[in-house]
Scaffold this motif. Sequence first.
Motif, PDB file in Angstrom:
ATOM      1  N   PRO A   7       0.847  -1.197   0.000  1.00 53.45           N
ATOM      2  CA  PRO A   7       0.000   0.000   0.000  1.00 53.45           C
ATOM      3  C   PRO A   7       0.881   1.245   0.000  1.00 53.45           C
ATOM      4  O   PRO A   7       1.898   1.294   0.687  1.00 53.45           O
ATOM      5  N   GLU A   8       0.457   2.240  -0.761  1.00 51.94           N
ATOM      6  CA  GLU A   8       1.204   3.503  -0.791  1.00 51.94           C
ATOM      7  C   GLU A   8       0.445   4.509   0.060  1.00 51.94           C
ATOM      8  O   GLU A   8      -0.298   5.352  -0.441  1.00 51.94           O
ATOM      9  N   GLN A   9       0.593   4.355   1.343  1.00 49.55           N
ATOM     10  CA  GLN A   9      -0.060   5.261   2.291  1.00 49.55           C
ATOM     11  C   GLN A   9       0.641   5.073   3.632  1.00 49.55           C
ATOM     12  O   GLN A   9       1.506   4.208   3.767  1.00 49.55           O
ATOM     13  N   SER A  19      -4.865  -0.226  -0.370  1.00 54.46           N
ATOM     14  CA  SER A  19      -4.839   1.082   0.299  1.00 54.46           C
ATOM     15  C   SER A  19      -6.175   1.786   0.203  1.00 54.46           C
ATOM     16  O   SER A  19      -6.464   2.674   1.003  1.00 54.46           O
ATOM     17  N   PHE A  20      -7.004   1.423  -0.756  1.00 56.04           N
ATOM     18  CA  PHE A  20      -8.300   2.092  -0.892  1.00 56.04           C
ATOM     19  C   PHE A  20      -9.376   1.549   0.043  1.00 56.04           C
ATOM     20  O   PHE A  20     -10.515   2.006   0.032  1.00 56.04           O
ATOM     21  N   LEU A  21      -8.996   0.583   0.887  1.00 59.95           N
ATOM     22  CA  LEU A  21      -9.918   0.201   1.951  1.00 59.95           C
ATOM     23  C   LEU A  21     -10.173   1.408   2.854  1.00 59.95           C
ATOM     24  O   LEU A  21     -11.285   1.612   3.339  1.00 59.95           O
ATOM     25  N   SER A  22      -9.147   2.220   3.036  1.00 55.26           N
ATOM     26  CA  SER A  22      -9.305   3.435   3.854  1.00 55.26           C
ATOM     27  C   SER A  22     -10.340   4.371   3.243  1.00 55.26           C
ATOM     28  O   SER A  22     -11.160   4.965   3.955  1.00 55.26           O
ATOM     29  N   LEU A  23     -10.265   4.527   1.932  1.00 53.47           N
ATOM     30  CA  LEU A  23     -11.260   5.347   1.251  1.00 53.47           C
ATOM     31  C   LEU A  23     -12.649   4.738   1.453  1.00 53.47           C
ATOM     32  O   LEU A  23     -13.633   5.447   1.704  1.00 53.47           O
ATOM     33  N   GLY A  24     -12.705   3.424   1.394  1.00 59.98           N
ATOM     34  CA  GLY A  24     -13.970   2.734   1.625  1.00 59.98           C
ATOM     35  C   GLY A  24     -14.526   2.992   3.015  1.00 59.98           C
ATOM     36  O   GLY A  24     -15.731   3.169   3.200  1.00 59.98           O
ATOM     37  N   GLU A  25     -13.623   3.035   3.996  1.00 56.69           N
ATOM     38  CA  GLU A  25     -14.071   3.312   5.368  1.00 56.69           C
ATOM     39  C   GLU A  25     -14.691   4.699   5.468  1.00 56.69           C
ATOM     40  O   GLU A  25     -15.688   4.914   6.160  1.00 56.69           O
ATOM     41  N   LYS A  26     -14.082   5.646   4.740  1.00 59.45           N
ATOM     42  CA  LYS A  26     -14.625   7.009   4.769  1.00 59.45           C
ATOM     43  C   LYS A  26     -16.000   7.059   4.102  1.00 59.45           C
ATOM     44  O   LYS A  26     -16.908   7.757   4.579  1.00 59.45           O
ATOM     45  N   VAL A  27     -16.125   6.335   3.004  1.00 60.83           N
ATOM     46  CA  VAL A  27     -17.428   6.280   2.334  1.00 60.83           C
ATOM     47  C   VAL A  27     -18.457   5.649   3.270  1.00 60.83           C
ATOM     48  O   VAL A  27     -19.594   6.133   3.397  1.00 60.83           O
ATOM     49  N   GLN A  28     -18.031   4.597   3.932  1.00 63.16           N
ATOM     50  CA  GLN A  28     -18.914   3.914   4.888  1.00 63.16           C
ATOM     51  C   GLN A  28     -19.398   4.881   5.977  1.00 63.16           C
ATOM     52  O   GLN A  28     -20.582   4.937   6.301  1.00 63.16           O
ATOM     53  N   GLU A  29     -18.455   5.657   6.513  1.00 67.57           N
ATOM     54  CA  GLU A  29     -18.820   6.625   7.557  1.00 67.57           C
ATOM     55  C   GLU A  29     -19.816   7.653   7.053  1.00 67.57           C
ATOM     56  O   GLU A  29     -20.811   7.974   7.715  1.00 67.57           O
ATOM     57  N   SER A  30     -19.532   8.174   5.847  1.00 67.36           N
ATOM     58  CA  SER A  30     -20.438   9.185   5.287  1.00 67.36           C
ATOM     59  C   SER A  30     -21.829   8.612   5.059  1.00 67.36           C
ATOM     60  O   SER A  30     -22.845   9.270   5.310  1.00 67.36           O
ATOM     61  N   LEU A  31     -21.871   7.391   4.567  1.00 72.04           N
ATOM     62  CA  LEU A  31     -23.170   6.757   4.334  1.00 72.04           C
ATOM     63  C   LEU A  31     -23.893   6.559   5.664  1.00 72.04           C
ATOM     64  O   LEU A  31     -25.113   6.739   5.770  1.00 72.04           O
ATOM     65  N   ASN A  32     -23.130   6.160   6.662  1.00 74.09           N
ATOM     66  CA  ASN A  32     -23.699   5.949   7.986  1.00 74.09           C
ATOM     67  C   ASN A  32     -24.393   7.218   8.489  1.00 74.09           C
ATOM     68  O   ASN A  32     -25.501   7.169   9.043  1.00 74.09           O
ATOM     69  N   ALA A  33     -23.727   8.356   8.242  1.00 79.37           N
ATOM     70  CA  ALA A  33     -24.303   9.637   8.666  1.00 79.37           C
ATOM     71  C   ALA A  33     -25.613   9.919   7.945  1.00 79.37           C
ATOM     72  O   ALA A  33     -26.421  10.725   8.401  1.00 79.37           O
TER      73      ALA A  33
END
Lengths: 583, 583
Positions: B438-440, B473-487
């Motif tokens: 991962p490049e992060q 590395s885009f699992l992190s991006l997925g987590e952010k999407v998940q959080e936003s959807l949760n909201a």
Amino acid sequence: MTENILSQVSTPTDVKSLSVGELERLAEEIRQLVLTKVSKHGGHLGPNLASVEFTLAFHYVFDSPRDKIVWDVSHQSYPHKIVTGRKHGFIDEENYDSVTGYSNQHESEHDFFTVGHTSTSVSLATGLAKARDLNGAGGNVIAVIGDGSLSGGMAFEGLNNGAVLGSNLIVLVNDNEMSIAENQGGLYKNLRLLRETNGTAEENMFKAIGFDYRYVEAGNDMATMIAAFEAIKDIDHPIVLHVHTEKGHGYEPATTNKEAFHWHSPFDLATGKSPAGSGTPSYASVMMDYLEAKVQQDDRVVAINAAIPGALGLGGFRSKHPDKYFDVGIAEAHSIAFASAMASQGMKPIVFHSSTFIQRTYDQISHDLCINNNPAVIVIKGATISGSDVTHLGVFDIAMMSNIPNLVYLAPTSQEELTAMMEWALAQDQHPVAVRLPEQAVINRPQTQFDFSLNTYEQLHAGSKVAIIGLGSFLSLGEKVQESLNAKGIDATLINPRFITGIDKDMLNQLKANHDVVITLEDGILDGGFGEKISRYYGADSMKVLNYGAIKEFTDSVPKAELYRRYRLEPELIVADILALLK
Amino acid sequence: MTENILSQVSTPTDVKSLSVGELERLAEEIRQLVLTKVSKHGGHLGPNLASVEFTLAFHYVFDSPRDKIVWDVSHQSYPHKIVTGRKHGFIDEENYDSVTGYSNQHESEHDFFTVGHTSTSVSLATGLAKARDLNGAGGNVIAVIGDGSLSGGMAFEGLNNGAVLGSNLIVLVNDNEMSIAENQGGLYKNLRLLRETNGTAEENMFKAIGFDYRYVEAGNDMATMIAAFEAIKDIDHPIVLHVHTEKGHGYEPATTNKEAFHWHSPFDLATGKSPAGSGTPSYASVMMDYLEAKVQQDDRVVAINAAIPGALGLGGFRSKHPDKYFDVGIAEAHSIAFASAMASQGMKPIVFHSSTFIQRTYDQISHDLCINNNPAVIVIKGATISGSDVTHLGVFDIAMMSNIPNLVYLAPTSQEELTAMMEWALAQDQHPVAVRLPEQAVINRPQTQFDFSLNTYEQLHAGSKVAIIGLGSFLSLGEKVQESLNAKGIDATLINPRFITGIDKDMLNQLKANHDVVITLEDGILDGGFGEKISRYYGADSMKVLNYGAIKEFTDSVPKAELYRRYRLEPELIVADILALLK
């Protein structure tokens, strides 16, 4: 022959028990066996006739598999196969297909790799030798590489690294003065000089990069080869054994016409003549007719290939236009950069490649050609689902090439379209263009209009409910599906996408109005292929998409019909899938 | 310096009007300019400091662009850029980014190609020369290739073909006795011998393959280089001009530590020291810690790389374990076949490659490694959407590698998972395995269970309606999407697919029960990538699929943030797309 030596020989151990005279007789028996099989079955001839003596000498002197021989390309390994437990694949006609045409570790403990592409043996042997040293094991490692394969850059990479191994590594340069066709390039000047000086010339590329070196002039003499091997067995450093052999040795038609008999389809053994051809035109011959006409009109057009003019049908062009024909040797990577540079100067290079070998130049297509966006043209032959050997599969080209930016990859579906696409490719100067020759009988489909606006598909029939996108040669399969659906009352749309590398968004959007199912058909693997891009495009829509093509897998000489069944590439299976979806 | 010569020099014509003394002063000014820019901005240093004199001598003697110079890799082309209309990119700090770090035909008529990968210059120059001859044009063609780049097989392919061109071709071998790191292989023995004998040694690889040859010892002396070029200008046949230069010439820290100053991030010009690092651990350092521990436990483990130990973080390992470390030189193709052979003998080779350079070994991954299914391990660094130069993009690896059968390509998402995947890869012997670093910033995500059954995805959260598949590395991006959807009241499922090369059919089928939308996120191009396979899988279902990743395009130093916007790789954009679909 009064006695049959081969009847006593099945393994390397049997070879060791023979006298030199018996080995010589065995060599003749093996030569006849290879000749008989290839004349009936087709296969590699010249390379195998050249390698008989040193193969037997190897097994006489060395102890395989502790001593390991790595065959480059391995199209010269038939004699080795015959004395390592696999003579049944050569003796009995019904068993011919039981033994593959290349080395294969699953067939014998005396083989270490499955290979069919050139120039990799020294690298592989260096890896075996390094593992031996790290494991504290013993034994010799011998790479056998032909003079033709030396022009492939990877051979040099292997030699450069092998030279500093610091332990036993024997590189047998099997110099029969021929690649598949004539050798190309400066290194062959050196090989000739070494032959002419019996290996004594000061200019010696192998010694220059650090190899010890010995020359053997009589590479088809058994006693000579035995002595040569005995002298270097267990040597403690890397050495090149430069062995002069004769391609086609022992069969006059093959020594007279070395290129034609490198690989040969079945022929008459007594005369060396082939049965009269079927005369069916192929897309390769259509392409050659086009090239011949084009070069007369436009003196910027040149043809480039990497050592396989025969396989690509370039023999006639080579003879007629030697000044417009460039065989770069087995150097696919170079061929693409060379063409890119020529195109940058206004030339119109057309590079001919076989699908399986285009794999050797991914980075040059991307880096030297497509980043620079020079309008060179690449013609790809053999890109198709086939029953070929695993090392020569041609189904990966779309996945490999079509995902590289800037490249325009075209799939013609008829003689007229192939010609029109070539005209378009050579007239434009915006992009590198590749053209995929259909692997089927030539189809004529006169068209009134050739509009090759980038990524525009051709709608051959406007129907409804189901749309069939048939890429290249699989447009024919699409037509059959269309007919079958028609018989069931479904008037399906038929589309020739023409562009492998782009999506016709307008047309795909229009289909949404009155279609429920889109199917894609491609003569290549599904993974990374054309159809997946259609699936992605419709991902957010209610359109259902079925992709047909090959599964991502290596298949080894599996008959095409069996693969078609496995991949459901039969009209009735596809129609059944569609009907199930429409329910 | 009392006068500023560079203020009078913008073009090659200006160079021609100078005296040798003025040229020498100009060389010093250029050297200072390069040093200042690189110390502030980062860039290639050593190669450019070595090339100043021969670059100015070239423009003094030859007539660019009629006489054409082709730079191999082109990381030594800063001096050339400075005197061909681009000094503004070196003088003014605010203009530093206005000139690219590599040759570029869109910047200047004195450049002919955009290149950044090695070993292609002789092929490209041979193509230019052949086009010149066919066009009936005149002029010299000069390829400049470093000694390091000569180990790449394609350089040999170019030399082999260039040698028989039969007309003007000058190959300047810029021998600064270094690749990026130390040179590797037998050819360097020959270069050393030639240096030590002032070019007179009989063993000469260039002469052996048919080149004329001259040696220049004082490659950083202006008058010497001018005389050397004048002597061969308009030569009517191919010649190698072997020029001995000093890497880092004129800057003591760079001549003392050639490897560190090949390319350098900003540093203090007076001392040569770098600012203290941030100390942030990277996945590369995690990988190196793992390697160091593993090699202690298992003596079958070895590390292989192709000439870029520094870029891969292998410097420490090289020092501590020289017997387990193999730098094969710039020879990516060889590296894979070598590793495949070692793995076939029970060794555990780990080959380290940068994503952009793995492109140079497609065929060996397919033919020598995957067909043979040997359990070598490849670690890929730099596979990510980035603002890099167009020649060094790392976004194509999934499209290139994941469609090759038998390869298992893994995408770890945390330090713990990377380590577990490496353990799995080295323990199994069924498949070649590649691991994508991962490049992060390093993420820790302790797991209780590592079950790497082939092609099984890990469900991190079971929700409904929307499923997010975040690769690597885009699992992190997925987590952010998940959080936003949760909201927004949507409890989305989150999946770590782990396997790039396979589909978890069971999990994808289960999602159908209570999900309407699946999105895929990958740090690479969409075409031929991971997400398209998910789209294909759901093609016949009502599941809607959105694939996120990079568009298939070449980008040249476009900032990452801009690319993320362009590709909609921002949580709010993705959430908007999802909500639009759910309406």
